[in-house]
Scaffold this active site. Structure first.
Site, mmCIF file in Angstrom:
data_model
loop_
_atom_site.group_PDB
_atom_site.id
_atom_site.type_symbol
_atom_site.label_atom_id
_atom_site.label_comp_id
_atom_site.label_asym_id
_atom_site.label_seq_id
_atom_site.Cartn_x
_atom_site.Cartn_y
_atom_site.Cartn_z
ATOM 1 N N HIS A 29 -2.750 0.202 -4.493
ATOM 2 C CA HIS A 29 -3.208 1.310 -4.780
ATOM 3 C C HIS A 29 -4.494 1.967 -5.249
ATOM 4 C CE1 HIS A 29 -3.098 1.887 -9.151
ATOM 5 N NE2 HIS A 29 -1.889 0.721 -9.218
ATOM 6 N N HIS A 41 -2.572 0.929 2.143
ATOM 7 C CA HIS A 41 -2.257 0.192 0.957
ATOM 8 C C HIS A 41 -0.813 0.536 0.344
ATOM 9 C CE1 HIS A 41 -2.024 3.727 -2.018
ATOM 10 N NE2 HIS A 41 -2.860 4.202 -1.334
ATOM 11 N N CYS A 42 -0.311 0.079 -0.391
ATOM 12 C CA CYS A 42 0.915 0.223 -1.026
ATOM 13 C C CYS A 42 0.630 0.065 -2.872
ATOM 14 C CB CYS A 42 2.112 -0.648 -0.644
ATOM 15 S SG CYS A 42 1.618 -2.475 -0.638
ATOM 16 N N ALA A 43 1.487 -0.513 -3.359
ATOM 17 C CA ALA A 43 1.304 -0.674 -4.969
ATOM 18 C C ALA A 43 0.156 -1.765 -4.965
ATOM 19 C CB ALA A 43 2.611 -0.687 -5.799
ATOM 20 N N GLY A 52 -0.700 -3.998 -2.420
ATOM 21 C CA GLY A 52 -1.204 -4.101 -1.236
ATOM 22 C C GLY A 52 -0.954 -5.462 -0.547
#
Length: 271
Positions: free
Chosen positions: A48, A162-164, A166
């Site tokens: 993130h 992205h996520c938290a 990645g």
């Protein structure tokens, strides 16, 4: 576990030293089955962007990004915060997991509730949770992955996914994109496993200073959740094969990608 060799990826941009953004890298340079390569500077992945420093933001702003795809759910975004604003960049939130599932679970992780963590994650349950999640993202998120690929093909590059951390939601979305580009599974796995480098790991925010919250046993229980394991990605690939009979039918029947859309995708992202 497959290790990346120097021949897997051609030269792309040097990895920057980002302070508040974890797991950033350019996906460019990966080879396709027909001898082409993913174009450098067009597809990036990371954790993130909520904690990006001023210097990090300056670097990201210089990439010429069109779109940032954020695969976090509302629980993730409440925990870590919204991404920093990048001038002229479109931010698209496409949650790839259930917020109701994440909120209570990550509260327990932050507090280091050892009895509950043992019950939920011990005896191989943590790894099973991960492989189950990867399988469900393949079968249950075809609409979302179609949306991402269609957007990339039409206009949204350069793009950052992205996520938290990645690693999982972004990692699998990058893997799906690379499948659509014709990158073979071994090269996709090598890129995926790069998330295991220590400097790339997600930083767990602790809500408690109790001994349990920081104990080696807690970290051991959590370890399968914060590792990129070949078995997780293999579960996704096995699900593709079991459900659709292979990559081609997954792309055409599962993700509903037409030849025209794939050609446009290749034109934007391959050399």
């Amino acid at each position: 576990m497959t290790q990346q060799s120097p021949s897997t990826r051609s030269e792309s941009m040097p990895e920057p030293e980002l302070t508040g953004v974890r797991n950033f890298r350019d996906v460019g340079g990966l080879p396709t089955a027909d001898g082409r390569r993913v174009r450098a500077g067009q597809l990036f992945r990371s954790g993130h962007l909520a904690h990006a420093t001023e210097a990090d933001t300056g670097f990201l702003s210089g990439l010429g990004l069109h779109t940032v795809f954020d695969f976090r759910n509302s629980a993730d975004r409440a925990l870590d915060g919204l991404d920093v604003e990048l001038p002229g960049v479109r931010n698209v939130n496409i949650p790839l997991s259930d917020p109701a599932d994440g909120a209570g679970f990550w509260k327990m992780v932050r507090e280091g509730d050892l009895p509950q963590l043992r019950s939920l994650l011990g005896d191989g349950k943590a790894a099973l949770r991960m492989t189950t999640s990867y399988r469900e993202m393949i079968t249950g998120r075809t609409t979302e992955h179609n949306r991402v690929l269609r957007s990339l093909a039409e206009e949204s590059v350069p793009a950052l996914m992205h996520c938290a951390a990645g690693k999982d939601r972004a990692g699998l979305s990058v893997a799906v994109t690379l499948l659509a580009l014709g990158v073979d599974r071994e090269a996709i796995e090598a890129d995926y496993l790069e998330s295991n480098a220590q400097h790339r790991r997600y930083r767990i925010r602790r809500a408690s200073d109790s001994p349990d919250a920081l104990s080696p046993e807690v970290m051991e229980l959590l370890s399968p959740l914060f590792e990129a394991r070949a078995e997780y990605l293999a579960a996704a690939f096995e699900t593709i094969d079991a459900t659709w009979g292979g990559t081609e039918r997954y792309l055409t029947d599962g993700l509903r990608l037409t030849p025209e859309l794939r050609d446009r995708l290749h034109g934007r992202l391959l050399d």
